[in-house]
Design a protein around this motif. Structure first.
Motif, PDB file in Angstrom:
ATOM      1  N   VAL A   1     -16.917   2.249  -1.318  1.00  0.00           N
ATOM      2  CA  VAL A   1     -16.198   3.515  -1.169  1.00  0.00           C
ATOM      3  C   VAL A   1     -15.170   3.399  -0.050  1.00  0.00           C
ATOM      4  CG1 VAL A   1     -16.445   5.932  -0.493  1.00  0.00           C
ATOM      5  CG2 VAL A   1     -18.052   4.918  -2.109  1.00  0.00           C
ATOM      6  N   GLY A   2     -15.592   2.739   1.027  1.00  0.00           N
ATOM      7  CA  GLY A   2     -14.684   2.530   2.151  1.00  0.00           C
ATOM      8  C   GLY A   2     -13.418   1.832   1.715  1.00  0.00           C
ATOM      9  N   MET A   3     -13.579   0.851   0.853  1.00  0.00           N
ATOM     10  CA  MET A   3     -12.412   0.117   0.370  1.00  0.00           C
ATOM     11  C   MET A   3     -11.467   1.014  -0.397  1.00  0.00           C
ATOM     12  SD  MET A   3     -14.106  -3.369  -0.857  1.00  0.00           S
ATOM     13  CE  MET A   3     -12.869  -3.646  -2.091  1.00  0.00           C
ATOM     14  N   LEU A   4     -12.082   1.917  -1.175  1.00  0.00           N
ATOM     15  CA  LEU A   4     -11.259   2.819  -1.972  1.00  0.00           C
ATOM     16  C   LEU A   4     -10.526   3.807  -1.064  1.00  0.00           C
ATOM     17  CD1 LEU A   4     -13.510   3.577  -5.029  1.00  0.00           C
ATOM     18  CD2 LEU A   4     -11.340   2.368  -5.006  1.00  0.00           C
ATOM     19  N   ILE A   5     -11.291   4.353  -0.096  1.00  0.00           N
ATOM     20  CA  ILE A   5     -10.707   5.355   0.786  1.00  0.00           C
ATOM     21  C   ILE A   5      -9.575   4.763   1.608  1.00  0.00           C
ATOM     22  CG2 ILE A   5     -11.145   6.825   2.787  1.00  0.00           C
ATOM     23  CD1 ILE A   5     -13.946   7.258   1.675  1.00  0.00           C
ATOM     24  N   SER A   6      -9.758   3.496   1.988  1.00  0.00           N
ATOM     25  CA  SER A   6      -8.742   2.873   2.826  1.00  0.00           C
ATOM     26  C   SER A   6      -7.382   2.931   2.150  1.00  0.00           C
ATOM     27  CB  SER A   6      -9.112   1.428   3.116  1.00  0.00           C
ATOM     28  OG  SER A   6      -9.051   0.692   1.917  1.00  0.00           O
ATOM     29  N   GLY A   7      -7.380   3.182   0.872  1.00  0.00           N
ATOM     30  CA  GLY A   7      -6.106   3.288   0.152  1.00  0.00           C
ATOM     31  C   GLY A   7      -5.528   4.686   0.147  1.00  0.00           C
ATOM     32  N   CYS A   8      -5.966   5.589   1.029  1.00  0.00           N
ATOM     33  CA  CYS A   8      -5.455   6.963   0.922  1.00  0.00           C
ATOM     34  C   CYS A   8      -5.187   7.614   2.256  1.00  0.00           C
ATOM     35  CB  CYS A   8      -6.436   7.862   0.174  1.00  0.00           C
ATOM     36  SG  CYS A   8      -7.349   7.046  -1.094  1.00  0.00           S
ATOM     37  N   GLY A   9      -4.449   6.987   3.137  1.00  0.00           N
ATOM     38  CA  GLY A   9      -4.259   7.684   4.398  1.00  0.00           C
ATOM     39  C   GLY A   9      -2.874   7.596   4.982  1.00  0.00           C
ATOM     40  N   LYS A  10      -1.887   7.121   4.229  1.00  0.00           N
ATOM     41  CA  LYS A  10      -0.616   6.864   4.878  1.00  0.00           C
ATOM     42  C   LYS A  10       0.512   7.632   4.242  1.00  0.00           C
ATOM     43  CE  LYS A  10       2.196   3.812   5.110  1.00  0.00           C
ATOM     44  NZ  LYS A  10       2.934   2.576   4.995  1.00  0.00           N
ATOM     45  N   THR A  11       1.466   7.997   5.047  1.00  0.00           N
ATOM     46  CA  THR A  11       2.557   8.813   4.546  1.00  0.00           C
ATOM     47  C   THR A  11       3.872   8.073   4.585  1.00  0.00           C
ATOM     48  OG1 THR A  11       2.910   9.630   6.758  1.00  0.00           O
ATOM     49  CG2 THR A  11       1.502  10.945   5.337  1.00  0.00           C
ATOM     50  N   ALA A  12       4.880   8.781   4.154  1.00  0.00           N
ATOM     51  CA  ALA A  12       6.219   8.197   4.116  1.00  0.00           C
ATOM     52  C   ALA A  12       6.763   7.963   5.515  1.00  0.00           C
ATOM     53  CB  ALA A  12       7.150   9.119   3.346  1.00  0.00           C
ATOM     54  N   GLU A  13       6.201   8.695   6.483  1.00  0.00           N
ATOM     55  CA  GLU A  13       6.685   8.538   7.860  1.00  0.00           C
ATOM     56  C   GLU A  13       6.609   7.098   8.313  1.00  0.00           C
ATOM     57  OE1 GLU A  13       5.225  12.904   9.338  1.00  0.00           O
ATOM     58  OE2 GLU A  13       4.215  11.123  10.054  1.00  0.00           O
ATOM     59  N   GLN A  14       5.492   6.480   7.936  1.00  0.00           N
ATOM     60  CA  GLN A  14       5.273   5.096   8.326  1.00  0.00           C
ATOM     61  C   GLN A  14       6.422   4.232   7.840  1.00  0.00           C
ATOM     62  OE1 GLN A  14       2.350   4.310  10.058  1.00  0.00           O
ATOM     63  NE2 GLN A  14       3.576   2.532  10.529  1.00  0.00           N
ATOM     64  N   GLN A  15       6.782   4.481   6.596  1.00  0.00           N
ATOM     65  CA  GLN A  15       7.858   3.709   5.976  1.00  0.00           C
ATOM     66  C   GLN A  15       9.143   3.880   6.737  1.00  0.00           C
ATOM     67  OE1 GLN A  15       8.912   3.026   2.190  1.00  0.00           O
ATOM     68  NE2 GLN A  15       7.263   1.570   2.318  1.00  0.00           N
ATOM     69  N   GLU A  16       9.384   5.126   7.130  1.00  0.00           N
ATOM     70  CA  GLU A  16      10.614   5.411   7.824  1.00  0.00           C
ATOM     71  C   GLU A  16      10.632   4.659   9.141  1.00  0.00           C
ATOM     72  OE1 GLU A  16      13.206   9.440   8.193  1.00  0.00           O
ATOM     73  OE2 GLU A  16      11.065   9.537   8.453  1.00  0.00           O
ATOM     74  N   GLU A  17       9.470   4.697   9.785  1.00  0.00           N
ATOM     75  CA  GLU A  17       9.360   4.017  11.069  1.00  0.00           C
ATOM     76  C   GLU A  17       9.646   2.531  10.885  1.00  0.00           C
ATOM     77  OE1 GLU A  17       5.984   5.489  13.499  1.00  0.00           O
ATOM     78  OE2 GLU A  17       5.777   3.372  13.895  1.00  0.00           O
TER      79      GLU A  17
ATOM     80  N   PHE B   1      -7.363  -2.216   9.417  1.00  0.00           N
ATOM     81  CA  PHE B   1      -6.379  -1.381  10.104  1.00  0.00           C
ATOM     82  C   PHE B   1      -4.957  -1.697   9.630  1.00  0.00           C
ATOM     83  CE2 PHE B   1      -3.385  -1.424  13.727  1.00  0.00           C
ATOM     84  CZ  PHE B   1      -3.253  -0.057  13.923  1.00  0.00           C
ATOM     85  N   THR B   2      -4.629  -2.975   9.601  1.00  0.00           N
ATOM     86  CA  THR B   2      -3.254  -3.343   9.248  1.00  0.00           C
ATOM     87  C   THR B   2      -3.000  -3.193   7.739  1.00  0.00           C
ATOM     88  OG1 THR B   2      -1.505  -4.966   9.599  1.00  0.00           O
ATOM     89  CG2 THR B   2      -3.641  -5.833   8.998  1.00  0.00           C
ATOM     90  N   PHE B   3      -4.071  -3.328   6.955  1.00  0.00           N
ATOM     91  CA  PHE B   3      -3.952  -3.079   5.509  1.00  0.00           C
ATOM     92  C   PHE B   3      -3.507  -1.635   5.272  1.00  0.00           C
ATOM     93  CE2 PHE B   3      -6.038  -1.575   1.567  1.00  0.00           C
ATOM     94  CZ  PHE B   3      -5.458  -2.441   0.661  1.00  0.00           C
ATOM     95  N   ILE B   4      -4.100  -0.719   6.048  1.00  0.00           N
ATOM     96  CA  ILE B   4      -3.732   0.692   5.933  1.00  0.00           C
ATOM     97  C   ILE B   4      -2.349   0.916   6.536  1.00  0.00           C
ATOM     98  CG2 ILE B   4      -4.325   3.027   6.660  1.00  0.00           C
ATOM     99  CD1 ILE B   4      -7.288   2.020   6.663  1.00  0.00           C
ATOM    100  N   LYS B   5      -2.127   0.352   7.724  1.00  0.00           N
ATOM    101  CA  LYS B   5      -0.872   0.562   8.441  1.00  0.00           C
ATOM    102  C   LYS B   5       0.320   0.093   7.612  1.00  0.00           C
ATOM    103  CE  LYS B   5       0.910  -1.933  11.645  1.00  0.00           C
ATOM    104  NZ  LYS B   5       0.978  -2.871  12.769  1.00  0.00           N
ATOM    105  N   ARG B   6       0.159  -1.013   6.945  1.00  0.00           N
ATOM    106  CA  ARG B   6       1.271  -1.566   6.171  1.00  0.00           C
ATOM    107  C   ARG B   6       1.388  -0.933   4.784  1.00  0.00           C
ATOM    108  NH1 ARG B   6       3.837  -6.421   7.643  1.00  0.00           N
ATOM    109  NH2 ARG B   6       3.261  -7.032   9.748  1.00  0.00           N
ATOM    110  N   GLY B   7       0.451  -0.040   4.477  1.00  0.00           N
ATOM    111  CA  GLY B   7       0.548   0.693   3.216  1.00  0.00           C
ATOM    112  C   GLY B   7       0.482  -0.191   1.982  1.00  0.00           C
ATOM    113  N   ILE B   8      -0.334  -1.230   2.056  1.00  0.00           N
ATOM    114  CA  ILE B   8      -0.407  -2.159   0.923  1.00  0.00           C
ATOM    115  C   ILE B   8      -0.948  -1.469  -0.324  1.00  0.00           C
ATOM    116  CG2 ILE B   8      -1.502  -4.316   0.139  1.00  0.00           C
ATOM    117  CD1 ILE B   8      -0.609  -5.457   2.663  1.00  0.00           C
ATOM    118  N   TYR B   9      -1.868  -0.522  -0.109  1.00  0.00           N
ATOM    119  CA  TYR B   9      -2.438   0.202  -1.258  1.00  0.00           C
ATOM    120  C   TYR B   9      -1.345   0.939  -2.018  1.00  0.00           C
ATOM    121  CZ  TYR B   9      -1.871   4.250   1.665  1.00  0.00           C
ATOM    122  OH  TYR B   9      -1.307   5.221   2.432  1.00  0.00           O
TER     123      TYR B   9
END
Lengths: 220, 229
Positions: free
Chosen positions: A15-31, B162-170
């Motif tokens: 489950v952790g692996m799945l969740i790890s795929g759901c926490g990032k926004t477009a802001e990161q990309q912009e940064e 941490f970096t997997f999430i940070k880099r938005g690989i998903y």
């Protein structure tokens, strides 16, 4: 009991692996895109002769050209912002044979043009080319490089002594390999730090464009 | 000798994986040739391990075996996606094939399967790590050293997550991006440090899952046996 705990542990990890795929926004990309820009900005900035050219400037004459090719309109948006900010003249690079409006078709055509090292023909020419000291060159990133029509454009004019400033809209690849193509093609030109922006953010890029232009010193 | 070749091939594929992930650093031509080399290694790897396919229908399907089969079949799928799209997009190595249509689809397929392949290959490495770990244990005599190494591995894996999430690989894996973000200006050290950590994370997860499931399988097997006696 232990068996159950182990089963739980495995489940939690899955489950952790799945969740790890759901926490990032477009802001990161912009940064990241900003980071990209600053690191690109370390490229060559030869500005020692900038003041010299400025002295030659005739008052009231415009020495800036903003030449761009735009398929979706994103690059056009940025080009207009630059023209407004610098007072430069706009020149749209229009292909003699228009590109399809269909995205997938254009992607195929762009790839084929790149494979064949094609030089698509341009409709129209720049008037008074010699009167411009600074040329902004804008284009979308196509297959990690300039669209081939940009090669046609650059090869059509003499860039010796000009200051060239690239700008590029893209999906996430920044300038890709396009800067080295421009460097090769625009022989004799001084190339300043460019501006790359995600196409989807082009409309809101006005502030970023201003900030970028302020960092440059080019003949006006 | 056979074992040596096996190890060399496995290492070559790992190095190629990292080289290929850094598309933006090495240029298109090198990327294509490395991809073609990976294709070749992939075939050799299958020739070496053809027994795995032969044994698929045989024996008991314990939980850890099912995990391994699912992970490896998914990896096979990702690799197939990469090879097909790679050939379609190639201009230097397979350009003579003259594939002109569907490059937009191929680009997206290449992007999605590349990031899946990264994760699944790390998982694949982790699932097959047990023999190597046993070998390593023979050289490490002190319990304290072993524990310290385990700690380092876990911390490293945590950074990988941490970096997997940070880099938005998903986002690339699940097509939330139509384009992968490629940072041409980034330092190679930072990029490869992070990608190595990501591989470590998924390898550790796979290794631990495998250990847990294996213990479980062995216990249930023992129970069956004692019941029958």
């Amino acid at each position: 009991m232990r068996r159950r705990i182990q089963r739980m542990a495995v489940l939690v990890m899955a489950v952790g692996m799945l969740i790890s795929g759901c926490g990032k926004t477009a802001e990161q990309q912009e940064e990241n895109a900003k980071k990209d820009k600053t690191s690109e900005a370390v490229s060559e900035a030869v500005q020692s002769d900038g003041t010299e050219i400025a002295e030659d400037m005739q008052p009231g004459e415009n020495h800036i050209l903003v030449a761009y090719f735009s398929w979706s309109g994103n690059t056009k948006t940025i080009a207009e912002m630059i023209a407004e900010e610098t007072g430069g003249d706009l020149f749209e690079i229009v292909p003699k044979e228009p590109y399809s409006d269909d995205y997938d078709t254009v992607v195929d055509v762009a790839k084929e043009e790149q494979n064949e090292d094609a030089r698509p023909e341009i409709d129209g020419t720049v008037d008074n080319w010699d009167s411009y000291d600074t040329v902004f060159i804008g284009y979308p990133n196509w297959w990690s490089d300039v669209p081939m029509i940009m090669n046609t454009f650059i090869e059509s004019y003499d860039f010796t002594g000009k200051t060239v400033i690239p700008f590029c809209t893209n999906g996430g690849g920044g300038f890709g390999n396009s800067l080295s193509t421009i460097e090769e093609e625009a022989e004799g030109a001084t190339i300043l730090d460019g501006f790359a922006v995600s196409g989807s953010k082009a409309a809101d890029a006005e502030e970023d464009v201003k900030v970028w232009l302020d960092t440059l010193s080019f003949p006006k | 000798m056979k074992k040596k070749i096996r190890i060399i091939l496995d290492l070559t594929m790992t190095v190629l994986l990292f080289f290929l992930m850094g598309y933006q650093f090495w240029g298109e031509r090198a990327h294509e040739w490395a991809g073609a080399a990976m294709f070749l290694c992939f075939i050799l790897h299958h020739m070496q391990n053809i027994g795995w396919y032969r044994s698929l229908g045989k024996g008991v399907y314990h939980a850890n075996r099912i995990l391994l089969i699912i992970a490896d079949l998914l990896l096979l799928l990702a690799m197939a996606g990469l090879m097909i799209s790679g050939i379609m997009l190639s201009r230097h190595v397979f350009g003579f094939l003259g594939i002109r249509k569907g490059t937009s689809f191929a680009r997206v397929l290449h992007m999605v399967s590349a990031y899946w392949a990264l994760v699944l290959m790390a998982f694949h490495i982790g699932l097959h790590l047990a023999p190597m770990m046993r070998m390593g244990k023979r050289y490490i005599k002190k319990k304290s050293v072993e524990l310290a190494l385990c700690g380092i591995g876990l911390l490293w894996a945590a950074y990988g997550l941490f970096t997997f999430i940070k880099r938005g690989i998903y986002q690339n894996m699940f097509l939330q991006n139509r384009f992968a973000f490629l940072n041409y200006g980034e330092s190679k050290l930072a990029f490869y440090g992070d990608y190595l950590s990501i591989v470590v994370f998924f390898a550790v997860v796979a290794y631990l899952m495998n250990c847990l499931l294996q213990k479980r399988s062995i216990r249930s097997w023992n129970r069956e046996k004692s019941k029958n006696q």
